[in-house]
Design an enzyme around this catalytic site. Structure first.
Site, mmCIF file in Angstrom:
data_model
loop_
_atom_site.group_PDB
_atom_site.id
_atom_site.type_symbol
_atom_site.label_atom_id
_atom_site.label_comp_id
_atom_site.label_asym_id
_atom_site.label_seq_id
_atom_site.Cartn_x
_atom_site.Cartn_y
_atom_site.Cartn_z
ATOM 1 N N HIS A 32 43.976 -58.635 33.483
ATOM 2 C CA HIS A 32 42.953 -57.649 33.129
ATOM 3 C C HIS A 32 43.137 -56.325 33.871
ATOM 4 O O HIS A 32 43.764 -56.264 34.927
ATOM 5 C CB HIS A 32 41.564 -58.202 33.480
ATOM 6 N N LYS A 64 41.367 -53.574 43.608
ATOM 7 C CA LYS A 64 40.680 -54.825 43.965
ATOM 8 C C LYS A 64 41.238 -55.393 45.261
ATOM 9 O O LYS A 64 42.434 -55.305 45.524
ATOM 10 C CB LYS A 64 40.870 -55.864 42.839
ATOM 11 N N TYR A 74 36.100 -60.996 45.244
ATOM 12 C CA TYR A 74 36.935 -59.798 45.283
ATOM 13 C C TYR A 74 36.106 -58.528 45.150
ATOM 14 O O TYR A 74 35.139 -58.493 44.390
ATOM 15 C CB TYR A 74 38.042 -59.862 44.226
ATOM 16 N N ASP A 85 41.026 -63.822 26.585
ATOM 17 C CA ASP A 85 42.374 -63.863 27.170
ATOM 18 C C ASP A 85 43.381 -64.482 26.206
ATOM 19 O O ASP A 85 44.528 -64.065 26.124
ATOM 20 C CB ASP A 85 42.344 -64.629 28.493
HETATM 21 C C1 LIG Z 1 34.293 -58.567 35.327
HETATM 22 C C2 LIG Z 1 32.816 -58.612 35.103
HETATM 23 C C3 LIG Z 1 32.253 -59.439 34.155
HETATM 24 N N1 LIG Z 1 30.896 -59.457 33.980
HETATM 25 C C4 LIG Z 1 30.347 -60.375 32.984
HETATM 26 C C5 LIG Z 1 30.875 -60.166 31.580
HETATM 27 C C6 LIG Z 1 30.932 -61.551 30.995
HETATM 28 O O1 LIG Z 1 29.682 -61.844 30.375
HETATM 29 C C7 LIG Z 1 31.103 -62.474 32.190
HETATM 30 C C8 LIG Z 1 32.512 -63.004 32.340
HETATM 31 O O2 LIG Z 1 33.387 -61.890 32.300
HETATM 32 P P1 LIG Z 1 34.957 -62.143 32.124
HETATM 33 O O3 LIG Z 1 35.205 -63.215 31.122
HETATM 34 O O4 LIG Z 1 35.583 -60.779 31.881
HETATM 35 O O5 LIG Z 1 35.352 -62.666 33.570
HETATM 36 P P2 LIG Z 1 36.860 -62.912 34.096
HETATM 37 O O6 LIG Z 1 37.709 -63.485 32.998
HETATM 38 O O7 LIG Z 1 36.743 -63.618 35.376
HETATM 39 O O8 LIG Z 1 37.380 -61.436 34.324
HETATM 40 C C9 LIG Z 1 37.773 -60.955 35.597
HETATM 41 O O9 LIG Z 1 38.992 -61.598 35.899
HETATM 42 C C10 LIG Z 1 40.077 -60.840 36.362
HETATM 43 C C11 LIG Z 1 40.900 -61.715 37.266
HETATM 44 C C12 LIG Z 1 39.735 -59.557 37.018
HETATM 45 O O10 LIG Z 1 40.465 -59.053 37.876
HETATM 46 C C13 LIG Z 1 38.566 -58.800 36.538
HETATM 47 O O11 LIG Z 1 37.701 -58.477 37.617
HETATM 48 C C14 LIG Z 1 37.785 -59.459 35.497
HETATM 49 O O12 LIG Z 1 38.345 -59.055 34.267
HETATM 50 O O13 LIG Z 1 30.755 -61.688 33.343
HETATM 51 C C15 LIG Z 1 30.048 -58.651 34.717
HETATM 52 O O14 LIG Z 1 28.823 -58.679 34.540
HETATM 53 N N2 LIG Z 1 30.589 -57.807 35.657
HETATM 54 C C16 LIG Z 1 31.931 -57.760 35.886
HETATM 55 O O15 LIG Z 1 32.368 -56.990 36.776
#
Ligand SMILES: Cc1cn([C@H]2C[C@H](O)[C@@H](COP(=O)(O)OP(=O)(O)O[C@H]3O[C@H](C)C(=O)[C@H](O)[C@H]3O)O2)c(=O)[nH]c1=O
Length: 183
Positions: A62, A72, A132, A168
């Site tokens: 991401h 980060k 993080y 993803d």
């Molecule tokens: C990133 C983020 C997400 N959210 C909410 C949005 C979605 O409803 C839920 C899950 O989000 P997401 O599927 O994007 O989470 P990850 O797949 O862990 O994404 C992260 O994983 C990789 C490793 C990263 O480096 C990024 O910080 C980020 O993209 O959390 C928020 O409310 N705030 C945030 O800062």
């Protein structure tokens, strides 16, 4: 604290000092002054925490595009992960190059990933958690992703297909990706 710059410029591996005693240990996981004294003056505004219940979960790769690009500072609070950064700054001498490192509760290591890099990780144990810091706030309109298996990364072998979010699984492959970052 030990700070090492990796083969990708701007990516640092940081190992805070742990003060052990009969109770366990204490460590400063981040200290703006100590980090700045070692050349890391990134200012963070948001702290994130995610739990992945299964081994072999992949979150990433991401990025957030400008004007809300994020640097980060990543650490593993429980379990073990293989954490990866990929340089996506157009014109960079290391464009498309990746760096990976095992972060774990045991080794206490952290990786600093600058703006202009993809970030992702694979969990190596069930119940792995990452904590993080980010240098800009979450901006979903700037959120972007590249398929985890399209950058030539030597991911560790796990016993099953990775656990992925729908986002993803549907991400574009690196070769079809148009980066918003300029070196
Ligand atoms: C990133 C983020 C997400 N959210 C909410 C949005 C979605 O409803 C839920 C899950 O989000 P997401 O599927 O994007 O989470 P990850 O797949 O862990 O994404 C992260 O994983 C990789 C490793 C990263 O480096 C990024 O910080 C980020 O993209 O959390 C928020 O409310 N705030 C945030 O800062």
């Amino acid at each position: 604290m030990v700070v090492e710059e990796m083969n990708l410029s701007g990516v640092f591996l940081i190992t805070p000092k742990r003060f052990g005693d009969e109770r366990g240990f204490f460590a400063e996981s981040w200290n703006m002054r100590s980090f700045a004294e070692r050349g890391i003056d990134t200012e963070f505004v948001q702290d994130n925490h995610s739990l992945s219940t299964s081994e072999g979960t992949v979150r990433g790769l991401h990025f957030q595009a400008p004007p809300h690009a994020q640097a980060k500072l990543v650490r593993c609070g429980r379990g073990r992960i293989f954490d990866v950064a990929v340089d996506i700054r157009r014109g960079s001498p290391t464009y498309g190059k990746w760096y990976g490192v095992e972060l774990s509760f045991e080794n206490g290591k952290q990786v600093l990933i600058p703006e202009g890099f993809l970030h992702g990780f694979m969990t190596l144990e069930p119940g792995s958690e990452i904590i993080y810091k980010c240098s800009d706030y979450y901006a979903p309109e700037c959120d972007g992703a590249v398929r985890w298996d399209s950058c030539g990364i030597d991911w560790p072998l796990v016993s099953h297909d990775p656990v992925l979010s729908g986002k993803d699984a549907a991400a574009p492959v690196f070769s079809e990706f148009d980066t918003p970052f300029q070196y």
